[in-house]
Design a protein around this motif. Sequence first.
Motif, PDB file in Angstrom:
ATOM      1  N   ASP A 238       0.790  -1.234   0.000  1.00 26.63           N
ATOM      2  CA  ASP A 238       0.000   0.000   0.000  1.00 26.63           C
ATOM      3  C   ASP A 238       0.821   1.282   0.000  1.00 26.63           C
ATOM      4  O   ASP A 238       0.250   2.370  -0.031  1.00 26.63           O
ATOM      5  N   PHE A 239       2.130   1.162   0.043  1.00 29.21           N
ATOM      6  CA  PHE A 239       2.988   2.349   0.146  1.00 29.21           C
ATOM      7  C   PHE A 239       4.245   2.133  -0.693  1.00 29.21           C
ATOM      8  O   PHE A 239       4.589   1.018  -1.044  1.00 29.21           O
ATOM      9  N   GLY A 240       4.943   3.216  -0.967  1.00 24.43           N
ATOM     10  CA  GLY A 240       6.224   3.106  -1.653  1.00 24.43           C
ATOM     11  C   GLY A 240       6.116   2.944  -3.154  1.00 24.43           C
ATOM     12  O   GLY A 240       6.767   2.089  -3.737  1.00 24.43           O
ATOM     13  N   LYS A 241       5.301   3.799  -3.796  1.00 25.33           N
ATOM     14  CA  LYS A 241       5.176   3.746  -5.251  1.00 25.33           C
ATOM     15  C   LYS A 241       6.479   4.188  -5.918  1.00 25.33           C
ATOM     16  O   LYS A 241       7.111   5.144  -5.475  1.00 25.33           O
ATOM     17  N   VAL A 242       6.836   3.481  -7.000  1.00 28.53           N
ATOM     18  CA  VAL A 242       8.048   3.825  -7.765  1.00 28.53           C
ATOM     19  C   VAL A 242       7.785   3.696  -9.262  1.00 28.53           C
ATOM     20  O   VAL A 242       6.872   2.997  -9.689  1.00 28.53           O
ATOM     21  N   TRP A 243       8.609   4.356 -10.037  1.00 29.51           N
ATOM     22  CA  TRP A 243       8.564   4.273 -11.497  1.00 29.51           C
ATOM     23  C   TRP A 243       9.352   3.066 -11.974  1.00 29.51           C
ATOM     24  O   TRP A 243      10.341   2.684 -11.369  1.00 29.51           O
ATOM     25  N   THR A 244       8.965   2.530 -13.112  1.00 26.56           N
ATOM     26  CA  THR A 244       9.748   1.504 -13.793  1.00 26.56           C
ATOM     27  C   THR A 244      10.778   2.226 -14.658  1.00 26.56           C
ATOM     28  O   THR A 244      10.425   3.141 -15.404  1.00 26.56           O
ATOM     29  N   ILE A 245      12.025   1.839 -14.540  1.00 32.58           N
ATOM     30  CA  ILE A 245      13.093   2.434 -15.338  1.00 32.58           C
ATOM     31  C   ILE A 245      13.660   1.352 -16.247  1.00 32.58           C
ATOM     32  O   ILE A 245      14.193   0.346 -15.776  1.00 32.58           O
ATOM     33  N   GLU A 246      13.517   1.550 -17.534  1.00 32.84           N
ATOM     34  CA  GLU A 246      13.959   0.566 -18.525  1.00 32.84           C
ATOM     35  C   GLU A 246      15.375   0.877 -19.000  1.00 32.84           C
ATOM     36  O   GLU A 246      15.786   2.033 -19.024  1.00 32.84           O
ATOM     37  N   ASN A 247      16.096  -0.154 -19.405  1.00 31.97           N
ATOM     38  CA  ASN A 247      17.389  -0.020 -20.090  1.00 31.97           C
ATOM     39  C   ASN A 247      18.399   0.851 -19.340  1.00 31.97           C
ATOM     40  O   ASN A 247      18.986   1.769 -19.904  1.00 31.97           O
ATOM     41  N   THR A 248      18.602   0.549 -18.084  1.00 29.80           N
ATOM     42  CA  THR A 248      19.575   1.330 -17.318  1.00 29.80           C
ATOM     43  C   THR A 248      20.998   0.963 -17.747  1.00 29.80           C
ATOM     44  O   THR A 248      21.282  -0.179 -18.100  1.00 29.80           O
TER      45      THR A 248
ATOM     46  N   LEU B 115      -0.292  17.486  10.463  1.00 27.93           N
ATOM     47  CA  LEU B 115      -0.453  16.260  11.245  1.00 27.93           C
ATOM     48  C   LEU B 115      -1.032  15.100  10.457  1.00 27.93           C
ATOM     49  O   LEU B 115      -0.702  13.960  10.718  1.00 27.93           O
ATOM     50  N   GLY B 116      -1.877  15.329   9.493  1.00 22.91           N
ATOM     51  CA  GLY B 116      -2.501  14.249   8.740  1.00 22.91           C
ATOM     52  C   GLY B 116      -1.662  13.724   7.588  1.00 22.91           C
ATOM     53  O   GLY B 116      -2.102  12.855   6.850  1.00 22.91           O
ATOM     54  N   GLN B 117      -0.459  14.223   7.430  1.00 19.07           N
ATOM     55  CA  GLN B 117       0.389  13.837   6.299  1.00 19.07           C
ATOM     56  C   GLN B 117       1.411  12.782   6.712  1.00 19.07           C
ATOM     57  O   GLN B 117       2.038  12.896   7.758  1.00 19.07           O
ATOM     58  N   ARG B 118       1.579  11.750   5.863  1.00 16.19           N
ATOM     59  CA  ARG B 118       2.593  10.720   6.129  1.00 16.19           C
ATOM     60  C   ARG B 118       3.988  11.316   6.028  1.00 16.19           C
ATOM     61  O   ARG B 118       4.243  12.245   5.276  1.00 16.19           O
ATOM     62  N   ASN B 119       4.900  10.697   6.751  1.00 16.30           N
ATOM     63  CA  ASN B 119       6.297  11.107   6.708  1.00 16.30           C
ATOM     64  C   ASN B 119       6.938  10.476   5.467  1.00 16.30           C
ATOM     65  O   ASN B 119       7.145   9.261   5.405  1.00 16.30           O
ATOM     66  N   ALA B 120       7.268  11.299   4.490  1.00 11.20           N
ATOM     67  CA  ALA B 120       7.844  10.817   3.234  1.00 11.20           C
ATOM     68  C   ALA B 120       9.206  10.164   3.451  1.00 11.20           C
ATOM     69  O   ALA B 120       9.603   9.283   2.684  1.00 11.20           O
ATOM     70  N   SER B 121       9.914  10.571   4.490  1.00 15.33           N
ATOM     71  CA  SER B 121      11.218   9.955   4.778  1.00 15.33           C
ATOM     72  C   SER B 121      11.047   8.502   5.205  1.00 15.33           C
ATOM     73  O   SER B 121      11.862   7.649   4.846  1.00 15.33           O
ATOM     74  N   ILE B 122      10.002   8.215   5.955  1.00 13.98           N
ATOM     75  CA  ILE B 122       9.724   6.827   6.333  1.00 13.98           C
ATOM     76  C   ILE B 122       9.280   6.044   5.103  1.00 13.98           C
ATOM     77  O   ILE B 122       9.711   4.909   4.885  1.00 13.98           O
ATOM     78  N   GLU B 123       8.458   6.664   4.264  1.00  8.21           N
ATOM     79  CA  GLU B 123       7.993   5.979   3.060  1.00  8.21           C
ATOM     80  C   GLU B 123       9.138   5.659   2.105  1.00  8.21           C
ATOM     81  O   GLU B 123       9.037   4.751   1.284  1.00  8.21           O
ATOM     82  N   THR B 124      10.251   6.366   2.228  1.00  7.01           N
ATOM     83  CA  THR B 124      11.420   6.068   1.402  1.00  7.01           C
ATOM     84  C   THR B 124      11.872   4.625   1.595  1.00  7.01           C
ATOM     85  O   THR B 124      12.326   3.977   0.646  1.00  7.01           O
ATOM     86  N   ALA B 125      11.735   4.087   2.787  1.00  2.68           N
ATOM     87  CA  ALA B 125      12.101   2.683   3.025  1.00  2.68           C
ATOM     88  C   ALA B 125      11.208   1.750   2.212  1.00  2.68           C
ATOM     89  O   ALA B 125      11.687   0.754   1.656  1.00  2.68           O
TER      90      ALA B 125
END
Length: 178
Positions: A30-40, A63-73
Amino acid sequence: MLRFLPFILVAGISTMLFGQEKKTGPIIKDFGKVWTIENTDYQIQEDTEFKVVFDIMNTPEELGQRNASIETAARFLNMHAQNGVAKENMKVALVVHNKASKDISTNEAYKNRYGVANPNSEMIVQLMDAGVEFIFCGQSSISRNFPIEETIPGVQLSLSAMTALIQLQNDGYRLIKF
């Protein structure tokens, strides 16, 4: 609505230009959306053990916002799993201190202090279920009045963030600080 307009525009333009959307999973659903990177050009070494520690000290003002630094994990886990790195080859720890201390509070403790549920709690539970360690600075616990008993079950208390960061790096974890 207006404050989300720039995000919506960027997401829409990215989808139009690149024909893709960010995706979660397979580790954190449910968390941690990322892009697909092709042909690196710089290739992932899939069989390498990725040991990473995130230094988490800041928190959003709202207060109602998620911590983006935690979502980085979550992003780290999902991004690498989507690209062939086995879950067993990823060891992730977060050292939480300073202003971010509130973000690891139970919903009950968070509601008692701020009147709303902790927007990070479900994400933290999913990260812990995936084997991510949360280590809380004992100095911040006392100085910011967040006792370990008010944190999400599974959070570990350390002497200090400095101590945990040093020990983890001595154990081969690489520090990522945003």
